[in-house]
Scaffold this motif. Structure first.
Motif, mmCIF file in Angstrom:
data_model
loop_
_atom_site.group_PDB
_atom_site.id
_atom_site.type_symbol
_atom_site.label_atom_id
_atom_site.label_comp_id
_atom_site.label_asym_id
_atom_site.label_seq_id
_atom_site.Cartn_x
_atom_site.Cartn_y
_atom_site.Cartn_z
ATOM 1 N N LEU A 190 0.884 -1.155 -0.003
ATOM 2 C CA LEU A 190 0.075 -0.034 -0.024
ATOM 3 C C LEU A 190 1.176 1.171 0.036
ATOM 4 N N ALA A 191 0.878 2.060 -1.027
ATOM 5 C CA ALA A 191 1.718 3.477 -1.020
ATOM 6 C C ALA A 191 0.881 4.482 -0.978
ATOM 7 N N ALA A 192 1.258 5.337 -0.284
ATOM 8 C CA ALA A 192 0.707 6.699 0.017
ATOM 9 C C ALA A 192 0.985 7.778 -1.220
ATOM 10 N N GLY A 193 -0.113 8.058 -1.748
ATOM 11 C CA GLY A 193 -0.054 8.915 -3.053
ATOM 12 C C GLY A 193 0.095 10.408 -2.973
ATOM 13 N N LYS A 194 0.154 10.923 -1.539
ATOM 14 C CA LYS A 194 0.180 12.410 -1.384
ATOM 15 C C LYS A 194 0.986 12.670 -0.248
ATOM 16 N N LYS A 195 2.029 12.387 -0.416
ATOM 17 C CA LYS A 195 3.088 12.525 0.819
ATOM 18 C C LYS A 195 3.447 13.959 1.230
ATOM 19 N N ALA A 196 3.609 14.216 2.178
ATOM 20 C CA ALA A 196 3.890 15.657 2.930
ATOM 21 C C ALA A 196 5.068 16.139 2.235
ATOM 22 N N HIS A 197 5.317 17.251 1.847
ATOM 23 C CA HIS A 197 6.659 17.947 1.696
ATOM 24 C C HIS A 197 7.366 17.163 0.338
ATOM 25 N N TYR A 198 6.690 16.193 -0.407
ATOM 26 C CA TYR A 198 7.378 15.577 -1.591
ATOM 27 C C TYR A 198 6.853 16.397 -2.841
ATOM 28 N N SER A 199 8.017 16.717 -3.643
ATOM 29 C CA SER A 199 7.736 17.453 -4.817
ATOM 30 C C SER A 199 7.001 16.366 -5.859
ATOM 31 N N LYS A 200 6.796 16.651 -6.969
ATOM 32 C CA LYS A 200 6.165 15.630 -7.857
ATOM 33 C C LYS A 200 6.978 14.692 -8.411
ATOM 34 N N GLU A 201 8.248 15.056 -8.546
ATOM 35 C CA GLU A 201 9.245 14.019 -8.673
ATOM 36 C C GLU A 201 9.775 13.247 -7.810
ATOM 37 N N SER A 202 9.676 13.870 -6.459
ATOM 38 C CA SER A 202 9.927 12.660 -5.463
ATOM 39 C C SER A 202 8.769 11.511 -5.232
ATOM 40 N N GLN A 203 7.623 12.301 -5.154
ATOM 41 C CA GLN A 203 6.427 11.373 -5.098
ATOM 42 C C GLN A 203 6.528 10.308 -6.136
ATOM 43 N N GLU A 204 6.988 10.573 -7.380
ATOM 44 C CA GLU A 204 6.891 9.655 -8.532
ATOM 45 C C GLU A 204 7.881 8.778 -8.234
ATOM 46 N N LEU A 205 9.232 9.048 -7.636
ATOM 47 C CA LEU A 205 10.049 8.072 -7.211
ATOM 48 C C LEU A 205 9.679 6.871 -6.123
ATOM 49 N N LEU A 222 0.483 -4.080 -6.079
ATOM 50 C CA LEU A 222 0.331 -2.530 -5.378
ATOM 51 C C LEU A 222 -0.856 -2.010 -5.259
ATOM 52 N N VAL A 223 -1.208 -1.301 -4.290
ATOM 53 C CA VAL A 223 -2.225 -0.557 -4.185
ATOM 54 C C VAL A 223 -2.058 0.720 -3.669
ATOM 55 N N MET A 224 -2.404 1.923 -4.709
ATOM 56 C CA MET A 224 -2.165 3.325 -4.372
ATOM 57 C C MET A 224 -3.158 4.084 -3.596
ATOM 58 N N ALA A 225 -2.911 4.499 -2.487
ATOM 59 C CA ALA A 225 -3.903 5.316 -1.782
ATOM 60 C C ALA A 225 -3.621 6.724 -2.291
ATOM 61 N N GLU A 226 -4.184 7.148 -3.131
ATOM 62 C CA GLU A 226 -3.817 8.346 -4.037
ATOM 63 C C GLU A 226 -4.201 9.589 -3.347
ATOM 64 N N ASN A 227 -5.066 9.693 -2.219
ATOM 65 C CA ASN A 227 -5.222 10.824 -1.350
ATOM 66 C C ASN A 227 -4.574 10.835 -0.084
ATOM 67 N N SER A 228 -3.961 9.766 0.111
ATOM 68 C CA SER A 228 -3.387 9.667 1.359
ATOM 69 C C SER A 228 -1.980 10.093 1.621
ATOM 70 N N ALA A 229 -1.585 10.675 2.952
ATOM 71 C CA ALA A 229 -0.627 11.038 3.295
ATOM 72 C C ALA A 229 0.031 9.581 4.011
ATOM 73 N N HIS A 230 1.450 9.733 4.521
ATOM 74 C CA HIS A 230 2.031 8.452 5.077
ATOM 75 C C HIS A 230 1.433 7.549 6.110
ATOM 76 N N TYR A 231 0.399 8.033 6.944
ATOM 77 C CA TYR A 231 -0.253 7.225 7.811
ATOM 78 C C TYR A 231 -1.482 6.798 6.936
#
Length: 251
Positions: A190-205, A222-231
Motif C-alpha cells: 500500500l503506497a501513499a500517493g500524497k506524501k507531505a513535503h514531496y515534490s512531484k518528482e519525489s512522489q513519482e520516485l 500494489l495499491v495506491m492510496a491516491e489521497n493519503s499521506a504517510h499514515y
C-alpha cells in the motif's frame, strides 16, 4: 504524527509479557475464527495506538495483536540494540509466550514494514501473508533521501530520538538488504500517493520504489492510496482494511 483516537474499540485482553529483560505491552482483540491471526507492527517511534482506526473491522474477522515495541508506549526499555533483527527476535518470543499459533498475516507500517519483511525472511513458515503500509524501502538512504530538500534531510536526521538512533535505523535497512528469500505468500503493498513535503518528482520516485516491493514475492500487488499521506491507516483506513480482508478471504 499522533494516531487518531478511537472511542469505539472492541474489548481486548491487555497483557505485559516478559521477553528477556523487557516487559512488552500487548493488546489482543477478537477470535481466530479459523483464520490466521493478524499481527501489526507500527512505524518508527509509534506504538499500538497507531492501529486503532482499523482494529474494529479486522477484529470481527480474526484475532488481532497490537503491541508496543521495547521503550515505546507502555513497554519497558531494552538494552538490546534497537535494530530490526533484535525486534523480530522479541516479537517471535512474544508470539510464542502469548500462545498465538502461526501462520500469521503481518501488517507493517513504515519502519514496521522493515521488521515484518525480516520476520518473513527468518520465519517463512510462520507467515501466511503480509500487508506493507507505505513501508521504508531498503535503499531509502542511498536512492530516495538525496532527492529531498536540505530542510527535509535535516528534519529526517533529527527524528531518531524516540526509538534507537540513526545508526541503528540504518543498520536495520542494511539487515533488510540481506533478505534474499523470494516469498511465496501474498503481499499487498500500500503506497501513499500524497506524501507531505514531496515534490512531484519525489512522489513519482516513491511510487516507483513501492511498486518494486511487489517483486519480493511471487504473489504481490500494489495499491495506491491516491489521497493519503504517510499514515494510510488514518487517512484512508478502508484501504488497509480491504487489503487485510482480501488476504483473509483468499486463504
Amino acid at each position: 504524527m499522533k494516531p487518531i483516537e478511537n472511542s469505539t474499540l472492541p474489548a481486548c485482553k491487555e497483557n505485559f509479557v516478559q521477553v528477556g529483560e523487557t516487559s512488552l505491552y500487548t493488546k489482543l482483540y477478537g477470535k481466530r475464527n479459523n483464520n490466521p491471526a493478524v499481527i501489526m507492527d507500527a512505524g518508527y517511534g509509534d506504538y499500538s495506538k497507531a492501529w486503532e482506526p482499523i482494529i474494529p473491522d479486522i477484529s470481527k474477522a480474526t484475532q488481532v495483536l497490537v503491541y508496543d515495541r521495547a521503550g515505546l508506549g507502555k513497554s519497558s526499555k531494552s538494552t538490546n540494540p534497537r535494530t530490526s533483527i533484535h525486534m523480530v527476535g522479541e516479537l517471535k518470543e512474544l508470539l510464542t509466550k502469548l500462545d498465538i499459533e502461526p501462520p500469521y498475516i503481518l501488517v507493517g507500517h513504515s519502519f514496521g514494514g522493515v521488521n515484518v519483511r525480516i520476520f518473513a525472511e527468518h520465519f517463512p513458515k510462520d507467515v501466511a501473508g503480509m500487508v506493507l503500509v507505505d513501508t521504508t524501502p531498503e535503499d531509502y538512504r542511498e536512492r530516495f533521501l538525496p532527492t529531498m530538500s536540505e530542510e527535509f534531510k535535516a528534519a529526517y536526521d533529527q527524528q531518531f530520538i524516540h526509538e534507537g538512533n540513526y545508526d541503528e535505523f540504518m543498520e536495520s535497512l542494511n539487515q533488510l538488504k540481506g533478505c534474499n528469500r523470494k516469498l511465496e505468500v501474498p503481499v499487498m503493498v500500500l503506497a501513499a500517493g500524497k506524501k507531505a513535503h514531496y515534490s512531484k518528482e519525489s512522489q513519482e520516485l516513491w511510487n516507483a520504489m513501492q511498486r518494486e516491493l511487489v517483486d519480493i514475492t511471487t504473489n504481490g500487488e500494489l495499491v495506491m492510496a491516491e489521497n493519503s499521506a504517510h499514515y494510510i491507516q488514518n487517512d484512508a483506513p478502508d484501504v488497509v482494511i480491504s487489503a487485510i480482508k482480501r488476504l483473509l478471504d483468499g486463504l
